[in-house]
Scaffold this motif. Structure first.
Motif, mmCIF file in Angstrom:
data_model
loop_
_atom_site.group_PDB
_atom_site.id
_atom_site.type_symbol
_atom_site.label_atom_id
_atom_site.label_comp_id
_atom_site.label_asym_id
_atom_site.label_seq_id
_atom_site.Cartn_x
_atom_site.Cartn_y
_atom_site.Cartn_z
ATOM 1 N N ASP A 125 0.495 -1.644 0.184
ATOM 2 C CA ASP A 125 0.086 -0.071 0.263
ATOM 3 C C ASP A 125 0.849 1.586 0.008
ATOM 4 O O ASP A 125 0.423 2.506 -0.258
ATOM 5 N N ARG B 28 -6.046 5.177 -0.539
ATOM 6 C CA ARG B 28 -7.394 5.365 -1.270
ATOM 7 C C ARG B 28 -9.114 4.014 -1.723
ATOM 8 O O ARG B 28 -10.084 3.342 -0.864
ATOM 9 N N THR B 29 -7.655 2.893 -1.965
ATOM 10 C CA THR B 29 -8.779 1.329 -2.829
ATOM 11 C C THR B 29 -8.915 1.103 -1.304
ATOM 12 O O THR B 29 -9.877 0.225 -1.340
ATOM 13 N N ASN C 218 -8.917 1.555 1.552
ATOM 14 C CA ASN C 218 -9.945 1.936 2.607
ATOM 15 C C ASN C 218 -11.329 2.114 2.562
ATOM 16 O O ASN C 218 -12.725 1.348 2.782
ATOM 17 N N ARG C 219 -11.759 1.735 1.113
ATOM 18 C CA ARG C 219 -12.592 1.412 0.299
ATOM 19 C C ARG C 219 -13.210 0.498 0.347
ATOM 20 O O ARG C 219 -14.475 -0.373 0.802
ATOM 21 N N LYS D 44 -9.413 12.286 -9.832
ATOM 22 C CA LYS D 44 -9.106 12.402 -8.024
ATOM 23 C C LYS D 44 -7.386 12.043 -7.945
ATOM 24 O O LYS D 44 -6.747 11.678 -7.095
ATOM 25 N N ARG D 45 -7.257 10.489 -8.965
ATOM 26 C CA ARG D 45 -6.373 9.943 -8.559
ATOM 27 C C ARG D 45 -4.868 9.621 -10.189
ATOM 28 O O ARG D 45 -5.205 9.503 -11.042
#
Length: 419
Positions: free
Chosen positions: A81, A107-108, A110-111, A346-347
């Motif tokens: 990560d 972010r991935t 977390n989602r 955003k990415r």
């Protein structure tokens, strides 16, 4: 979902009792990287956890864990990560053993955590989510250990960014303190770009001290410290001192703080000059440095940041892929009858976006195709930021083509030849 590994294929191995058992042909190992330790979790093709343990960020501990995980299956897919300094030793050891890891963004992770049972937030669970996410998706970017030249540029460019941020904070603090005791002098100079004004503050910070010194002696004092335009600096400071006859409370303490901050900023400027020379010399040893620098607005500092942020340029199949990594390609957010709804992504790489935005800003200062394109966009009704972003998108395509063809930038486009 498990492309690259045969589902259900297992290899026969013997355990400690000599009995024949089967091990999976492929496992996915997710690593929740940290500064002091990592947590690794390995899952098979069914998602069952085969191995989960904390690993100290130490070479011997990582090698021991690496051997145990590689013994689990014939093929191991790695996912991390964090691809920064925290995982540098881990990634280097993986590369030394012929293993490659993909980057699963935070972010991935977390989602994806919300898709699994429970609300706990632990390193072990995060490692499991990383492993499961890499098992189900095949579109994550592979992390490449940077070449020696890129590594030599990564550290000084990052250190330079920290020094520049420190300089901005010091100047803001200096202006704030000076405003409280001598606002006329604070307004008289641009301390972010005027070395003579900073030299003045190392010796004189109050109206009374400047008036007592006088213009002639102040000019001689500044000239003795190699200040350009010493007479103009002295005249401006004396004019500000005559405009304020009142001594404000705390003036003496503030004067000491201002003098100390001015000296620190001057010392920081010298450090920045040294590190700029180091970055320039290292960058110009890059085989494509001349091509990158030929693009207007792309000097050695921004060129070095581009090399560090872009990594292996062969990873970008075309100019669109590079522009997408820079964050210059809008993404659609359509739903039902609502189509053509484009938004800013955003990415993307913030460092790459800064390189192209800053170089585009610099390129419009002088006449040429970049300024012409910028003025064209302004004429079409675009605001300044919109026109600069459009120019940055065009420059990303131009730089990719230059690097692909191995040629220098020229204001006139090359002559198209028949196939």
């Amino acid at each position: 979902m498990t492309a690259g590994c045969s589902l259900g294929r297992r290899h026969a191995v013997r355990n400690e009792e000599g009995q024949v058992s089967k091990r999976p042909g492929c496992v996915w190992c997710g690593i929740d990287a940290g500064k002091g330790h990592h947590w690794a979790a390995a899952v098979d093709e069914t998602g069952a956890t085969l191995w989960s343990r904390k690993i100290d960020n130490d070479e011997s501990a990582i090698l021991a864990a690496l051997g145990e995980i590689l013994d689990l299956a014939g093929e191991v897919h790695w996912a991390v990560d964090i691809s920064g300094t925290s995982s540098a030793l881990l990634l280097a050891l993986l590369a030394a053993h012929g293993q490659q890891a993909v980057h699963v963004p935070g972010r991935t992770v977390n989602r994806m955590s919300g898709a699994y049972r429970g609300e706990a937030k632990t390193d072990a669970r995060d490692a499991y989510v990383i492993a499961e996410t890499s098992r189900q998706r095949r579109d994550f970017v592979t992390i490449d250990v940077p070449a020696q030249l890129a590594a030599d540029l990564a550290l000084p460019t990052a250190h330079r960014a920290d020094l520049v941020a420190d300089r901005v904070r010091m100047i803001n603090r200096l202006r704030d303190v000076l405003t409280g005791v001598f606002p006329a002098l604070e307004r008289a100079f641009d301390y972010s770009a005027h070395k003579g004004a900073l030299v003045l503050l190392t010796g004189y910070q109050t109206p009374a001290a400047i008036r007592r010194r006088g213009r002639a002696r102040l000019t001689a004092w500044l000239a003795g410290r190699s200040v350009r335009g010493a007479d103009d600096v002295a005249a401006t400071a004396l004019e500000a001192a005559r405009a304020q006859q009142t001594a404000l409370p705390g003036e003496d303490v503030a004067a000491q703080i201002v003098a100390d901050l001015a000296a620190q900023i001057l010392a920081l400027d010298e450090r920045l000059k040294r590190i700029d020379r180091q970055i320039r010399d290292t960058f110009r040893s890059h085989p494509q440095a001349e091509i990158i620098e030929s693009l207007p607005g792309m000097g050695p500092i921004l060129g070095a940041e581009f090399v560090v942020a872009a990594g292996d340029l062969t990873a970008y199949a075309d100019a669109g892929h590079l522009a997408s990594a820079v964050g210059l390609v809008p993404v659609p957010r359509d739903s039902g009858r609502r189509t053509g709804n484009l938004h800013r992504p955003k990415r993307y790489s913030r460092r790459l976006r800064r390189v192209f935005y800053m170089s585009a800003q610099t390129s419009i200062i002088r006449d040429g195709p970049n300024r012409d394109f910028y003025l064209k966009k302004r004429g079409e009704g675009c605001k300044h930021v919109q026109a600069v972003i459009a120019l940055a998108r065009r420059r990303a395509s131009a730089l990719w083509a230059l690097l692909r063809d191995g040629r220098l930038f020229t204001p006139a486009p090359p002559v198209t030849q028949a196939a």
